[in-house]
Design an enzyme around this catalytic site. Structure first.
Site, PDB file in Angstrom:
ATOM      1  N   GLU A 108      35.871  43.602  49.102  1.00  0.00           N
ATOM      2  CA  GLU A 108      37.146  42.730  48.529  1.00  0.00           C
ATOM      3  C   GLU A 108      37.856  43.595  48.047  1.00  0.00           C
ATOM      4  O   GLU A 108      38.276  44.288  47.799  1.00  0.00           O
ATOM      5  CB  GLU A 108      36.452  41.533  47.984  1.00  0.00           C
ATOM      6  CG  GLU A 108      35.936  40.399  48.594  1.00  0.00           C
ATOM      7  CD  GLU A 108      35.628  39.170  47.794  1.00  0.00           C
ATOM      8  OE1 GLU A 108      35.650  38.281  48.152  1.00  0.00           O
ATOM      9  OE2 GLU A 108      34.255  39.630  46.517  1.00  0.00           O
ATOM     10  N   CYS A 121      44.520  45.033  43.948  1.00  0.00           N
ATOM     11  CA  CYS A 121      43.463  45.451  43.459  1.00  0.00           C
ATOM     12  C   CYS A 121      42.410  46.265  44.491  1.00  0.00           C
ATOM     13  O   CYS A 121      41.981  45.349  45.388  1.00  0.00           O
ATOM     14  CB  CYS A 121      43.035  44.923  42.959  1.00  0.00           C
ATOM     15  SG  CYS A 121      41.519  44.208  41.531  1.00  0.00           S
ATOM     16  N   CYS A 357      39.626  38.063  38.164  1.00  0.00           N
ATOM     17  CA  CYS A 357      39.226  39.244  37.809  1.00  0.00           C
ATOM     18  C   CYS A 357      37.057  39.213  37.218  1.00  0.00           C
ATOM     19  O   CYS A 357      36.921  38.217  37.443  1.00  0.00           O
ATOM     20  CB  CYS A 357      39.084  39.886  36.188  1.00  0.00           C
ATOM     21  SG  CYS A 357      41.012  40.563  36.447  1.00  0.00           S
TER      22      CYS A 357
END
Ligand code: SAH
Length: 372
Positions: A108, A121, A357
């Protein structure tokens, strides 16, 4: 949640991608296509510019390479990025992509927009071996390192999707990279370094090292190397102030306990006041969030150019923890602030699409887990 999930298949098999190769590797690739030696540097320079300045996604548009060379490149190579399996958009603008790699594994990647710019990210591994007890990614059984091309390919793909190929760095939507996706980047140091060195290369993408943050759970021996060679910003997933608690939350602590980790932080070459180390601290109700913990944190960070990122725990199905109450988070933060530390409470982004997160975990893996 505005779920714009779109299933896009990767299509047939694609030839190996040139994305992520170093200049010497690219030189070898063109040499193997019978490009005469005196032309090789020029060809590599051209390829580099097409890939990393223009974001070319095929050889056809690389007009100055010549028809003949373009044809030979097409036969055994590509400039492919990982394929998109699904795209999800959060109400807060965060975008999460599930990516499918050539071998069928999935990772991902998350784009977190800010006012004008945003952060990407990126993942460094399929799954993660560290098994931090509060992290969802750690429950994935399958683990392998991503190649440099798969790491850099994430960045290329995100820029494709966001229509973000302006050469001028200041105009780009993605202005920073955080190596905070799946995996422990320092366990895949060589490939992460190769990808980031291409990202920082002045003749191509040219993102400055100040725009790149690498997050580690504390792989002490590799931290030194990272600071010496890559000199990117460092984030450390501390999460606890005693070895007793950290051994449970971050089992890597049993190999590199807090005292050693703090020494490595002090020695981190770029650590000065202009470039502080970020300490990530997940807030777990009655596990690591007491005032005593906060006082010990201050003691640990004494003399270190540090900032603290307080991360409210993002729950996932079956997680053995709860997020600290707002009260507890705020009194923890206040103590740190009063001691002179910047300790913002990170607003969770993309929680509605499990993009926050520690929530990253491939959808297929979830299905497999459910079947078990
Ligand atoms: N392995 C590296 C890179 C992953 S970064 C590292 O540990 O730093 C991902 C960050 O999110 C880490 O700080 C991780 O500890 C944190 N995290 C993981 N699970 C979380 C959760 N459920 N809620 C909040 N933060 C989490």
């Amino acid at each position: 949640m505005t779920d714009a999930a779109s299933a896009v298949s990767s299509g047939g098999a694609t030839a190996p991608s040139l994305v992520g190769l170093t200049r010497p590797e690219l030189t070898a690739a063109v040499a193997a296509l019978d490009v005469p030696e005196r032309q090789r540097n020029m060809r590599v320079r051209q390829l580099w510019r097409w890939m990393y300045n223009r974001g070319a996604s095929g050889f056809e548009e690389m007009s100055d390479l010549g028809k003949d060379l373009r044809g030979r490149l097409r036969e055994g190579h590509s400039v492919a990025r990982p394929a998109i399996a699904t795209t999800q958009k959060s109400t807060d603008g965060t975008i999460k992509w599930l990516l499918r790699l050539a071998d069928g594994n999935e990772i991902e990647m998350v784009y977190i927009p800010d006012q004008e710019h945003g952060a990407l990210c990126m993942s460094s591994q399929v799954g993660c071996t560290l098994n931090c007890s509060f992290c969802h990614t750690g429950t994935m059984p399958l683990v392998r390192n991503l190649t440099a091309g798969e790491i850099l390919g994430q960045f290329m793909l995100a820029r494709d999707c966001l229509d973000d190929w302006p050469t001028d760095v200041s105009q780009r939507k993605i202005s920073t990279i955080v190596m905070m996706g799946m995996g422990e980047p320092l366990l895949n140091y060589d490939n992460v370094a190769q990808a980031l060195n291409i990202v920082m290369d002045g003749d191509g993408i040219a993102l400055s090292r100040r725009g790149i943050t690498l997050s580690t759970a504390g792989l002490v021996p590799a931290m030194e190397r990272c600071g010496r060679e890559l000199r990117v910003n460092l984030a450390v997933s501390l999460h606890a102030v005693t070895d007793e608690v950290r051994d449970v939350l971050v089992p890597l602590n049993r190999r590199y306990p807090i005292a050693e980790l703090m020494r490595a932080c002090r020695d981190y070459p770029s650590a000065n006041n202009a470039r502080r180390i970020t300490f990530e601290y997940v807030m777990l109700q009655e596990v690591n969030d007491s005032l005593e913990d906060a006082r010990e944190l201050i003691r640990l960070l004494r003399d270190l150019p540090a900032k603290i990122n307080l991360i409210p725990f993002n729950a996932w199905p079956g997680a053995p923890y709860e997020c600290s109450s707002n009260n507890r988070i705020h009194r923890f933060a206040k103590l740190l602030n009063d001691a002179g530390y910047s300790a913002p409470i990170r607003t969770p982004r993309g929680r509605d699409i499990m993009a926050a997160c520690g929530q990253l975990k491939s959808a297929s893996e979830k299905i497999r887990a459910a079947a078990r």
